[in-house]
Structures are given as C-alpha cells and as structure tokens.
Design an enzyme around this catalytic site. Structure first.
Site, PDB file in Angstrom:
ATOM      1  CB  SER A 141       5.927  71.746  27.499  1.00  0.00           C
ATOM      2  OG  SER A 141       5.976  71.048  28.795  1.00  0.00           O
ATOM      3  CE1 TYR A 154       9.206  75.140  31.960  1.00  0.00           C
ATOM      4  CE2 TYR A 154       6.509  73.821  32.300  1.00  0.00           C
ATOM      5  CZ  TYR A 154       8.337  73.906  31.255  1.00  0.00           C
ATOM      6  OH  TYR A 154       8.782  73.419  30.185  1.00  0.00           O
TER       7      TYR A 154
HETATM    8  N1  LIG Z   1      12.605  67.765  31.486  1.00  0.00           N
HETATM    9  C1  LIG Z   1      11.371  68.431  30.935  1.00  0.00           C
HETATM   10  O1  LIG Z   1      10.760  67.384  32.032  1.00  0.00           O
HETATM   11  C2  LIG Z   1      10.648  68.767  30.138  1.00  0.00           C
HETATM   12  C3  LIG Z   1       9.165  68.902  29.829  1.00  0.00           C
HETATM   13  C4  LIG Z   1       9.261  69.608  28.302  1.00  0.00           C
HETATM   14  C5  LIG Z   1       9.455  71.100  28.539  1.00  0.00           C
HETATM   15  N2  LIG Z   1      10.987  70.608  29.163  1.00  0.00           N
HETATM   16  C6  LIG Z   1      11.675  72.124  28.517  1.00  0.00           C
HETATM   17  O2  LIG Z   1      13.333  71.730  27.546  1.00  0.00           O
HETATM   18  C7  LIG Z   1      14.290  72.704  27.706  1.00  0.00           C
HETATM   19  C8  LIG Z   1      15.213  72.196  28.277  1.00  0.00           C
HETATM   20  O3  LIG Z   1      14.552  71.857  30.006  1.00  0.00           O
HETATM   21  P1  LIG Z   1      15.862  70.815  30.201  1.00  0.00           P
HETATM   22  O4  LIG Z   1      15.603  69.873  31.303  1.00  0.00           O
HETATM   23  O5  LIG Z   1      16.917  69.541  30.204  1.00  0.00           O
HETATM   24  O6  LIG Z   1      16.804  71.526  31.160  1.00  0.00           O
HETATM   25  P2  LIG Z   1      17.363  71.459  32.219  1.00  0.00           P
HETATM   26  O7  LIG Z   1      17.849  72.806  32.984  1.00  0.00           O
HETATM   27  O8  LIG Z   1      19.076  69.850  32.224  1.00  0.00           O
HETATM   28  O9  LIG Z   1      18.931  72.135  30.613  1.00  0.00           O
HETATM   29  C9  LIG Z   1      18.048  73.818  30.413  1.00  0.00           C
HETATM   30  C10 LIG Z   1      19.111  74.452  30.016  1.00  0.00           C
HETATM   31  O10 LIG Z   1      19.458  75.325  29.863  1.00  0.00           O
HETATM   32  C11 LIG Z   1      19.866  76.799  29.691  1.00  0.00           C
HETATM   33  N3  LIG Z   1      19.819  78.107  29.890  1.00  0.00           N
HETATM   34  C12 LIG Z   1      18.263  78.247  30.850  1.00  0.00           C
HETATM   35  N4  LIG Z   1      18.669  79.790  30.583  1.00  0.00           N
HETATM   36  C13 LIG Z   1      19.124  79.864  30.097  1.00  0.00           C
HETATM   37  C14 LIG Z   1      19.316  80.985  29.369  1.00  0.00           C
HETATM   38  N5  LIG Z   1      18.705  82.348  29.646  1.00  0.00           N
HETATM   39  N6  LIG Z   1      19.850  81.246  27.626  1.00  0.00           N
HETATM   40  C15 LIG Z   1      21.105  80.119  27.776  1.00  0.00           C
HETATM   41  N7  LIG Z   1      21.479  79.173  28.047  1.00  0.00           N
HETATM   42  C16 LIG Z   1      19.805  79.076  29.104  1.00  0.00           C
HETATM   43  C17 LIG Z   1      20.747  76.182  30.905  1.00  0.00           C
HETATM   44  O11 LIG Z   1      22.103  76.031  31.597  1.00  0.00           O
HETATM   45  C18 LIG Z   1      20.888  74.296  30.915  1.00  0.00           C
HETATM   46  O12 LIG Z   1      21.924  73.851  29.890  1.00  0.00           O
HETATM   47  C19 LIG Z   1      13.582  73.834  28.781  1.00  0.00           C
HETATM   48  O13 LIG Z   1      12.770  74.613  27.513  1.00  0.00           O
HETATM   49  C20 LIG Z   1      12.305  73.290  29.347  1.00  0.00           C
HETATM   50  O14 LIG Z   1      11.521  74.244  29.624  1.00  0.00           O
HETATM   51  C21 LIG Z   1      11.920  70.030  29.312  1.00  0.00           C
END
Ligand SMILES: NC(=O)c1ccc[n+]([C@@H]2O[C@H](COP(=O)([O-])OP(=O)(O)OC[C@H]3O[C@@H](n4cnc5c(N)ncnc54)[C@H](O)[C@@H]3O)[C@@H](O)[C@H]2O)c1
Length: 253
Positions: A141, A154
């Site tokens: 991130s 986080y």
């Molecule tokens: N959305 C953002 O702005 C953003 C920014 C930086 C980093 N991220 C990172 O990107 C990644 C995806 O985020 P997103 O925004 O697509 O979220 P999201 O909630 O849309 O998708 C996350 C997915 O991960 C799955 N998940 C969560 N915990 C789990 C576990 N223990 N085992 C298996 N599956 C699990 C959930 O069921 C979900 O399908 C994460 O690591 C998040 O920290 C997101």
C-alpha cells in the site's frame, strides 16, 4: 496474452483488486485459482472467467491458517503441475490508534495481512524453486511508506508486507523467484463501499481520500491489477524486491 501458459493463485480474488487481477490474468491467458474465504464471491469470479472462455477454479481458503494455504497450494500444483505466479492480496483494514486497538483485533489483522503473505510464500516457494522459478506479488500500500491517521495496525501490516517482500527477494533470487509488491493507493473497491456506507459523512470522507492523491480521484481495481500484471509477466524480468506504486501520485508528495 502476456501470461499464456502460466498458472496463478490469487488470494482475495473474490472481490475488488483481487477480482480485477483474476479477470485480467485470465484474459491474458493464465489459468487462475481464486482463493478467498468468501466461497460465494470466489466462485462467482471463477464462473465469470469460465463464462468468458478462460480457465479458473475457486478454492475456499482463510489465508490466516497455514493448513488452508498449504492445501490451496497443493491443490493448484496437483491440478496444473506448476505454479508460476502467486498474488498474496487478501487483506483488510481497521480503524484505531494503538490505544484504541484491541489485542484481538491487532492479532486478527496481522494474521491475515502479514501471516497470510508469509504462509503463501512458505508453501509456494519450494514448488517454484523445484520448477525453476516464479513470480510472487504482494499487495502492499501507499501506507507501506507513509503514515495515515487512525489506522495503526493496518499501516504496520503493510509496512511489514513491503519489508518481507525485500527480504524474500534476497533469499530467493538464486532460485529465479522474483518477489515484488504493489503499493496501491486508495481504490474504489467493495471494501471502500462498506466504509462509505458506514460513514456519517461519506462525501467528506471521499473528498479527503481523493485529495491526498495527486489525480484527486480514487483509483480503480483495474489500475492496480495492471501493475500486478506487469510484475507477474516476463516484462518485469529485471524487477525483484521492488514496490511498484500505483497510488495516483500519493507518495510522490
Ligand atoms: N482498496 C484500497 O484502497 C486498497 C489500498 C491499498 C491496499 N489495499 C489492499 O488490497 C487488498 C485487497 O483489498 P480490496 O480493497 O480489494 O478489498 P475487498 O474487501 O474488496 O477484497 C478483499 C478480499 O479478500 C478476502 N479476504 C479477506 N481476508 C481473507 C482471509 N483471511 N483469507 C482469504 N480471503 C480473505 C475477502 O473475502 C475479499 O474477497 C488488501 O490487501 C488491501 O489491504 C487496498
């Protein structure tokens, strides 16, 4: 077809960034295992790929449990005979400074965001080493390198993901395993949909999130998936240990 004949596991592939990566990788010719603890969402992504003529299957996995992750890797390897790409993407955020954050919430978040990456790599690296190489991409991130308010656990977890990425790049370069991460900015995903829905002032929250990125907008999951595709493909053959920021310029300030 930049991933023709490659095989890929994508954790958290049922939603948001992971889903976008799964669809893109399959479109580029990869066979994809969508690993998610949400069985419905994981199966839906796999079905979308198959309906579009791609090759995919879903595995119900909680990445915070080593046995689940080891079984996921065993199943993918038994199905395809090799694993070229692992995207450790499953993760989530919680609000709170260190005083507000309970020990249980801290441990649960670390178990998914950090242990999940550790477990995925621990299980897949021996297979990649035996087959002569592979590419691992971890979802870090912008907050791997900059602080934000009220997200202590986080921020710590994403710092650890970027640091672990560098450590593994060193340890496994000789085995031709490249390990990189994507420094994602704030992206419009179901995760943020839920935050906006729970906010007392969603417009103010959105404006705050948008203005910290130079493009003054949120990213799209597809824009992060594109960075992951580069790191997964042979086009990034000289990259390892790197964090590729796809953050709308957030960390350039
Ligand atoms: N959305 C953002 O702005 C953003 C920014 C930086 C980093 N991220 C990172 O990107 C990644 C995806 O985020 P997103 O925004 O697509 O979220 P999201 O909630 O849309 O998708 C996350 C997915 O991960 C799955 N998940 C969560 N915990 C789990 C576990 N223990 N085992 C298996 N599956 C699990 C959930 O069921 C979900 O399908 C994460 O690591 C998040 O920290 C997101």
């Amino acid at each position: 077809m930049r991933l023709m004949n490659k095989t890929a596991i994508i954790t958290g592939g049922g939603s948001g960034i992971g889903r976008a990566a799964a669809l893109l990788f399959a479109h580029e010719g990869a066979w994809v295992c969508i690993a998610d603890r949400n069985e419905t969402d994981g199966s839906r992504t796999a079905a979308e790929i198959v309906a579009a003529g791609g090759k995919a299957f879903a595995a119900t996995v909680d990445v915070s449990k080593f046995n689940d992750v080891a079984e996921m890797v065993r199943l993918a390897n038994a199905t395809w005979g090799r694993i070229d790409i692992l995207v450790n993407n499953a993760g989530y955020g919680i609000a709170g400074n260190v005083v507000d954050t309970s020990e249980a919430d801290w441990n649960a978040l670390m178990a998914t965001n950090v242990n999940g990456v550790f477990f995925g790599c621990k299980a897949v690296i021996p297979i990649m080493a035996a087959q002569g190489g592979g590419s691992i991409i971890n979802t870090a991130s912008a907050v791997s390198v900059v602080g934000i308010y009220d997200r202590a656990a986080y921020v710590a977890s994403k710092g650890a993901v970027a640091a672990l990425t560098r450590a593994m790049a060193l340890d496994h370069a000789d085995q031709k395993i490249r390990v990189n991460c994507v420094g994602a900015g704030t992206v419009e995903s179901p995760y943020y949909d839920r935050l906006f829905a729970a906010s007392s002032d969603p417009d103010k929250l959105r404006a705050h999130l948008e203005q910290r990125q130079l493009f003054n907008r949120l990213g799209r999951p597809e824009e992060i998936a594109a960075a992951m595709l580069f790191l997964a493909s042979d086009e990034s053959s000289f990259c390892t240990g790197s964090t590729l920021f796809a953050d709308g310029g957030w960390t350039a300030r």
